[in-house]
Scaffold this active site. Structure first.
Site, mmCIF file in Angstrom:
data_model
loop_
_atom_site.group_PDB
_atom_site.id
_atom_site.type_symbol
_atom_site.label_atom_id
_atom_site.label_comp_id
_atom_site.label_asym_id
_atom_site.label_seq_id
_atom_site.Cartn_x
_atom_site.Cartn_y
_atom_site.Cartn_z
ATOM 1 N N HIS A 74 0.860 -1.189 0.000
ATOM 2 C CA HIS A 74 0.000 0.000 0.000
ATOM 3 C C HIS A 74 0.894 1.236 0.000
ATOM 4 O O HIS A 74 2.107 1.124 0.226
ATOM 5 C CB HIS A 74 -0.845 0.015 1.281
ATOM 6 C CG HIS A 74 0.025 0.193 2.486
ATOM 7 N ND1 HIS A 74 0.667 -0.866 3.107
ATOM 8 C CD2 HIS A 74 0.447 1.311 3.120
ATOM 9 C CE1 HIS A 74 1.419 -0.395 4.082
ATOM 10 N NE2 HIS A 74 1.312 0.924 4.121
ATOM 11 N N HIS A 101 5.834 6.407 -0.595
ATOM 12 C CA HIS A 101 6.558 5.179 -0.941
ATOM 13 C C HIS A 101 5.679 3.965 -0.681
ATOM 14 O O HIS A 101 4.732 4.036 0.113
ATOM 15 C CB HIS A 101 7.841 5.055 -0.094
ATOM 16 C CG HIS A 101 7.553 4.859 1.350
ATOM 17 N ND1 HIS A 101 7.216 5.903 2.186
ATOM 18 C CD2 HIS A 101 7.485 3.740 2.126
ATOM 19 C CE1 HIS A 101 6.983 5.440 3.397
ATOM 20 N NE2 HIS A 101 7.130 4.120 3.388
HETATM 21 O O1 3AM Z 1 4.469 0.683 5.012
HETATM 22 P P1 3AM Z 1 4.770 2.097 5.280
HETATM 23 O O2 3AM Z 1 6.183 2.333 5.671
HETATM 24 O O3 3AM Z 1 4.302 3.023 4.213
HETATM 25 O O4 3AM Z 1 5.714 2.328 8.443
HETATM 26 C C1 3AM Z 1 4.366 2.061 8.765
HETATM 27 C C2 3AM Z 1 3.507 1.757 7.565
HETATM 28 O O5 3AM Z 1 3.889 2.572 6.501
HETATM 29 C C3 3AM Z 1 3.716 3.348 9.242
HETATM 30 O O6 3AM Z 1 2.346 3.173 9.029
HETATM 31 C C4 3AM Z 1 2.131 2.267 7.982
HETATM 32 C C5 3AM Z 1 1.203 1.174 8.436
HETATM 33 O O7 3AM Z 1 1.730 0.541 9.554
HETATM 34 N N1 3AM Z 1 4.004 3.571 10.646
HETATM 35 C C6 3AM Z 1 3.945 2.665 11.650
HETATM 36 N N2 3AM Z 1 4.322 3.244 12.805
HETATM 37 C C7 3AM Z 1 4.615 4.536 12.511
HETATM 38 C C8 3AM Z 1 5.051 5.626 13.262
HETATM 39 N N3 3AM Z 1 5.249 5.531 14.582
HETATM 40 C C9 3AM Z 1 4.417 4.744 11.131
HETATM 41 N N4 3AM Z 1 4.632 5.913 10.524
HETATM 42 C C10 3AM Z 1 5.050 6.926 11.306
HETATM 43 N N5 3AM Z 1 5.261 6.794 12.631
#
Ligand code: 3AM
Length: 176
Positions: free
Chosen positions: A43, A125
């Site tokens: 996603h 991304h």
């Molecule tokens: O798969 P991506 O990297 O686009 O990295 C996590 C994921 O994004 C992000 O939220 C999405 C679904 O889990 N994520 C998780 N914890 C996070 C945090 N503490 C976060 N992004 C920012 N801060």
């Protein structure tokens, strides 16, 4: 009272794009390159919200429903690796304005609602591999995937049975 849920807004990828990405990943990255994100979980995150109560979720959904913004095309023509967060990703050399505007709006609404906001700026991304133990050789992007983004989705993230699952809770159509 229901428990808070871990939520995020994201763009869902079409099935055929997900399948093509998974095939491309298998061709170009060895088994020790990192932990592949499950095909169903691929996603593009727009705004991570953290743990959200049912009441706050209702307010966020009402605000999301007031977004009137045209759809846009996403053209995946870039790949990279973030060594600090240990992620290999796909993205766009030039992000469409509509994507940036949508993410900005959702992040601003979340901030106004007192949701957790990542201190890092929005870097659109699609995470492909996590926990990459070392720098990987990134293949020249020989792919050329484009798709029309016509909606955005609110997902719940749950870690159950040793697996991360994303469940779509709600979705909103972008204007055509
Ligand atoms: O798969 P991506 O990297 O686009 O990295 C996590 C994921 O994004 C992000 O939220 C999405 C679904 O889990 N994520 C998780 N914890 C996070 C945090 N503490 C976060 N992004 C920012 N801060």
């Amino acid at each position: 009272m229901s428990e808070p849920k871990r939520l995020f807004f994201a763009i869902e990828l079409p099935d055929e794009t997900r399948q093509a990405i998974v095939r491309w990943r298998a061709e170009h990255f060895a088994g020790d390159a990192g932990r592949p994100v499950a095909a169903a979980n691929l996603h593009l995150t727009l705004a991570f919200l953290g743990e959200v109560s049912a009441e706050k979720r209702k307010a966020l959904e009402a605000m999301a429903g007031r977004i009137t913004q045209p759809g846009f095309n996403l053209h995946l023509d870039d790949a990279g690796q973030w060594l600090r967060s240990r992620v290999v990703w796909l993205g766009c050399r030039q992000s469409p304005r509509g994507l940036i505007q949508l993410a900005d709006m959702l992040r601003a609404q979340a901030a106004r609602s007192g949701c957790y906001q990542s201190p890092t700026p929005f870097h659109p991304h699609i995470s492909l591999l996590r926990e990459t133990p070392h720098a990987v050789a990134l293949p020249a992007p020989g792919f050329n995937w484009s798709f029309a983004v016509t909606e955005f989705v609110l997902y719940e993230s749950q870690f159950t049975g040793g697996r991360l699952r994303y469940t779509a809770l709600n979705r909103w159509t972008l204007k055509t």
